[in-house]
Design a protein around this motif. Structure first.
Motif, PDB file in Angstrom:
ATOM      1  N   PHE A  34     -17.808  47.877  41.317  1.00 44.58           N
ATOM      2  CA  PHE A  34     -19.197  47.834  41.747  1.00 44.58           C
ATOM      3  C   PHE A  34     -19.474  48.804  42.886  1.00 44.58           C
ATOM      4  CE2 PHE A  34     -22.928  45.994  43.862  1.00 44.58           C
ATOM      5  CZ  PHE A  34     -23.785  45.966  42.774  1.00 44.58           C
ATOM      6  N   LEU A  35     -18.568  48.873  43.855  1.00 45.71           N
ATOM      7  CA  LEU A  35     -18.809  49.724  45.018  1.00 45.71           C
ATOM      8  C   LEU A  35     -17.971  51.000  45.050  1.00 45.71           C
ATOM      9  CD1 LEU A  35     -19.090  46.989  47.791  1.00 45.71           C
ATOM     10  CD2 LEU A  35     -20.933  48.234  46.661  1.00 45.71           C
ATOM     11  N   MET A  36     -16.969  51.113  44.195  1.00 47.35           N
ATOM     12  CA  MET A  36     -16.133  52.307  44.227  1.00 47.35           C
ATOM     13  C   MET A  36     -15.603  52.634  42.839  1.00 47.35           C
ATOM     14  SD  MET A  36     -12.848  50.678  46.144  1.00 47.35           S
ATOM     15  CE  MET A  36     -11.603  51.833  45.803  1.00 47.35           C
ATOM     16  N   THR A  37     -15.183  53.881  42.690  1.00 44.83           N
ATOM     17  CA  THR A  37     -14.620  54.367  41.436  1.00 44.83           C
ATOM     18  C   THR A  37     -13.301  55.061  41.739  1.00 44.83           C
ATOM     19  OG1 THR A  37     -16.814  54.680  40.489  1.00 44.83           O
ATOM     20  CG2 THR A  37     -15.020  55.898  39.468  1.00 44.83           C
ATOM     21  N   ARG A  38     -12.266  54.698  40.975  1.00 46.10           N
ATOM     22  CA  ARG A  38     -10.962  55.340  41.127  1.00 46.10           C
ATOM     23  C   ARG A  38     -10.619  56.080  39.844  1.00 46.10           C
ATOM     24  NH1 ARG A  38      -8.089  50.271  42.168  1.00 46.10           N
ATOM     25  NH2 ARG A  38      -9.553  49.393  43.628  1.00 46.10           N
ATOM     26  N   THR A  39     -10.240  57.343  39.991  1.00 49.16           N
ATOM     27  CA  THR A  39      -9.823  58.139  38.849  1.00 49.16           C
ATOM     28  C   THR A  39      -8.372  58.519  39.034  1.00 49.16           C
ATOM     29  OG1 THR A  39     -12.064  59.002  38.602  1.00 49.16           O
ATOM     30  CG2 THR A  39     -10.297  60.218  37.511  1.00 49.16           C
ATOM     31  N   VAL A  40      -7.566  58.255  38.013  1.00 46.07           N
ATOM     32  CA  VAL A  40      -6.136  58.569  38.053  1.00 46.07           C
ATOM     33  C   VAL A  40      -5.852  59.560  36.926  1.00 46.07           C
ATOM     34  CG1 VAL A  40      -3.802  57.632  37.904  1.00 46.07           C
ATOM     35  CG2 VAL A  40      -5.633  56.254  38.899  1.00 46.07           C
ATOM     36  N   PRO A  41      -5.360  60.757  37.251  1.00 41.26           N
ATOM     37  CA  PRO A  41      -4.986  61.697  36.186  1.00 41.26           C
ATOM     38  C   PRO A  41      -3.816  61.143  35.379  1.00 41.26           C
ATOM     39  CG  PRO A  41      -4.965  62.759  38.348  1.00 41.26           C
ATOM     40  CD  PRO A  41      -5.166  61.314  38.575  1.00 41.26           C
ATOM     41  N   TRP A  42      -3.731  61.521  34.127  1.00 42.08           N
ATOM     42  CA  TRP A  42      -2.669  61.004  33.258  1.00 42.08           C
ATOM     43  C   TRP A  42      -1.284  61.365  33.782  1.00 42.08           C
ATOM     44  CZ3 TRP A  42      -4.117  57.181  30.650  1.00 42.08           C
ATOM     45  CH2 TRP A  42      -5.335  57.135  29.983  1.00 42.08           C
ATOM     46  N   ARG A  43      -1.141  62.474  34.481  1.00 43.48           N
ATOM     47  CA  ARG A  43       0.188  62.868  34.964  1.00 43.48           C
ATOM     48  C   ARG A  43       0.707  61.913  36.046  1.00 43.48           C
ATOM     49  NH1 ARG A  43      -3.413  66.349  37.137  1.00 43.48           N
ATOM     50  NH2 ARG A  43      -3.449  66.541  39.406  1.00 43.48           N
ATOM     51  N   ARG A  44      -0.179  61.118  36.676  1.00 40.83           N
ATOM     52  CA  ARG A  44       0.248  60.152  37.690  1.00 40.83           C
ATOM     53  C   ARG A  44       0.405  58.743  37.127  1.00 40.83           C
ATOM     54  NH1 ARG A  44      -3.925  61.042  42.236  1.00 40.83           N
ATOM     55  NH2 ARG A  44      -3.489  58.839  42.501  1.00 40.83           N
ATOM     56  N   VAL A  45       0.164  58.561  35.831  1.00 38.73           N
ATOM     57  CA  VAL A  45       0.281  57.250  35.197  1.00 38.73           C
ATOM     58  C   VAL A  45       1.700  57.090  34.644  1.00 38.73           C
ATOM     59  CG1 VAL A  45      -0.518  55.808  33.294  1.00 38.73           C
ATOM     60  CG2 VAL A  45      -2.154  57.135  34.630  1.00 38.73           C
ATOM     61  N   VAL A  46       2.390  56.038  35.091  1.00 38.92           N
ATOM     62  CA  VAL A  46       3.715  55.731  34.551  1.00 38.92           C
ATOM     63  C   VAL A  46       3.558  54.936  33.270  1.00 38.92           C
ATOM     64  CG1 VAL A  46       5.868  54.495  34.972  1.00 38.92           C
ATOM     65  CG2 VAL A  46       4.798  55.784  36.822  1.00 38.92           C
ATOM     66  N   SER A  47       2.768  53.860  33.339  1.00 38.55           N
ATOM     67  CA  SER A  47       2.543  53.049  32.144  1.00 38.55           C
ATOM     68  C   SER A  47       1.267  52.243  32.294  1.00 38.55           C
ATOM     69  CB  SER A  47       3.722  52.106  31.886  1.00 38.55           C
ATOM     70  OG  SER A  47       3.793  51.131  32.901  1.00 38.55           O
ATOM     71  N   VAL A  48       0.748  51.843  31.150  1.00 34.66           N
ATOM     72  CA  VAL A  48      -0.367  50.909  31.064  1.00 34.66           C
ATOM     73  C   VAL A  48       0.108  49.827  30.114  1.00 34.66           C
ATOM     74  CG1 VAL A  48      -2.757  50.593  30.351  1.00 34.66           C
ATOM     75  CG2 VAL A  48      -2.074  52.725  31.420  1.00 34.66           C
ATOM     76  N   ARG A  49       0.156  48.589  30.608  1.00 33.53           N
ATOM     77  CA  ARG A  49       0.705  47.517  29.774  1.00 33.53           C
ATOM     78  C   ARG A  49      -0.052  46.216  30.003  1.00 33.53           C
ATOM     79  NH1 ARG A  49       5.421  48.460  33.374  1.00 33.53           N
ATOM     80  NH2 ARG A  49       5.134  47.034  35.087  1.00 33.53           N
ATOM     81  N   THR A  50       0.039  45.325  29.019  1.00 28.96           N
ATOM     82  CA  THR A  50      -0.588  44.020  29.090  1.00 28.96           C
ATOM     83  C   THR A  50       0.439  43.016  29.594  1.00 28.96           C
ATOM     84  OG1 THR A  50      -1.965  44.612  27.197  1.00 28.96           O
ATOM     85  CG2 THR A  50      -1.856  42.294  27.778  1.00 28.96           C
ATOM     86  N   VAL A  51       0.064  42.257  30.623  1.00 26.77           N
ATOM     87  CA  VAL A  51       0.959  41.248  31.187  1.00 26.77           C
ATOM     88  C   VAL A  51       0.236  39.911  31.294  1.00 26.77           C
ATOM     89  CG1 VAL A  51       2.362  42.888  32.484  1.00 26.77           C
ATOM     90  CG2 VAL A  51       0.360  41.890  33.553  1.00 26.77           C
ATOM     91  N   GLN A  52       1.021  38.842  31.251  1.00 25.13           N
ATOM     92  CA  GLN A  52       0.506  37.490  31.447  1.00 25.13           C
ATOM     93  C   GLN A  52       0.586  37.187  32.942  1.00 25.13           C
ATOM     94  OE1 GLN A  52      -0.302  35.946  28.577  1.00 25.13           O
ATOM     95  NE2 GLN A  52      -0.933  33.975  29.366  1.00 25.13           N
ATOM     96  N   GLN A  53      -0.537  36.866  33.566  1.00 22.98           N
ATOM     97  CA  GLN A  53      -0.552  36.613  34.999  1.00 22.98           C
ATOM     98  C   GLN A  53      -1.827  35.861  35.373  1.00 22.98           C
ATOM     99  OE1 GLN A  53      -0.533  40.613  36.626  1.00 22.98           O
ATOM    100  NE2 GLN A  53      -2.732  40.563  36.948  1.00 22.98           N
TER     101      GLN A  53
ATOM    102  N   GLN B 146      -4.935  31.265  34.414  1.00 23.86           N
ATOM    103  CA  GLN B 146      -3.879  31.973  33.704  1.00 23.86           C
ATOM    104  C   GLN B 146      -4.501  32.777  32.568  1.00 23.86           C
ATOM    105  OE1 GLN B 146      -0.888  32.045  34.904  1.00 23.86           O
ATOM    106  NE2 GLN B 146      -0.059  33.375  33.346  1.00 23.86           N
ATOM    107  N   GLY B 147      -4.162  34.044  32.482  1.00 22.21           N
ATOM    108  CA  GLY B 147      -4.708  34.900  31.442  1.00 22.21           C
ATOM    109  C   GLY B 147      -3.891  36.160  31.294  1.00 22.21           C
ATOM    110  N   GLN B 148      -4.443  37.129  30.613  1.00 25.18           N
ATOM    111  CA  GLN B 148      -3.782  38.409  30.425  1.00 25.18           C
ATOM    112  C   GLN B 148      -4.545  39.474  31.190  1.00 25.18           C
ATOM    113  OE1 GLN B 148      -3.713  39.093  26.213  1.00 25.18           O
ATOM    114  NE2 GLN B 148      -1.698  38.170  25.994  1.00 25.18           N
TER     115      GLN B 148
END
Length: 184
Positions: free
Chosen positions: A102-121, A133-135
């Protein structure tokens, strides 16, 4: 003119393998449709803004111009908040991943991304302090510790509350973008 908010209307398979000449992978796009809670909240905000605008007109006709200007400013703030609420979410392009809050935007270039994964937490329910409890779709970055992850999407957010299939499709799509562009 293509409508970018309708890009997720296609089937999941067609959306991931599009070789159309006008399909510009450099444009920022949300890989899912905004949820009914988000759209409903924004619609109520815009409805409230219409009443406040009407009040500003009445005040301008019967009262002082400075009071009408204050009420007009309030209406414009409500409109801006409703539009920003519609814009919130995860956006992807060939350049990286963008998390719009809502108040800020973060942009991460793909070269700085290690992984994107779904976790239960435990996740926030509708963005409120209460957790359930959700994903969550989490982002692990190279410039942060592996346990310091950013939740991008959750099953209990405004977009995916009571829509587990939509969350799974969106998470798979973002993970596919990360797998494709993360290795470049």
């Amino acid at each position: 003119m293509p409508l970018p908010f309708l890009t997720a209307d296609r089937t999941f398979d067609a959306a991931s393998d599009s070789s159309l000449p006008y399909d510009d992978r450099d444009r920022w796009r949300r890989p899912y449709r905004p949820g009914p809670w988000r759209v409903g909240g924004a619609a109520l905000g815009l409805l409230l803004a219409s009443f406040v605008l009407f009040a500003a007109v009445l005040i301008a006709l019967t009262g002082s111009a400075s009071s009408a200007a204050v009420v007009l400013g309030l209406a414009l703030a409500v409109i801006a908040a409703a539009l920003r609420m519609l814009r919130m979410g995860v956006w992807v392009s060939a350049r990286g991943l963008r998390h719009v809050c809502f108040l800020m935007t973060r942009t991460v270039p793909w070269r700085r991304v290690v992984s994107v994964r779904t976790v239960q937490q435990p996740v926030r329910w509708l963005g409120l302090p209460r957790t359930v409890q959700g994903q969550a779709l989490t982002l692990v970055r190279k410039d942060r510790a592996p346990e310091d992850t950013d939740p991008l999407l959750t099953t209990h957010s405004l977009d995916f509350l009571h829509r587990p299939a939509a969350f799974d499709r969106a998470a798979d799509t973002v993970e596919a973008w990360a797998a494709e562009y993360g290795r470049h």
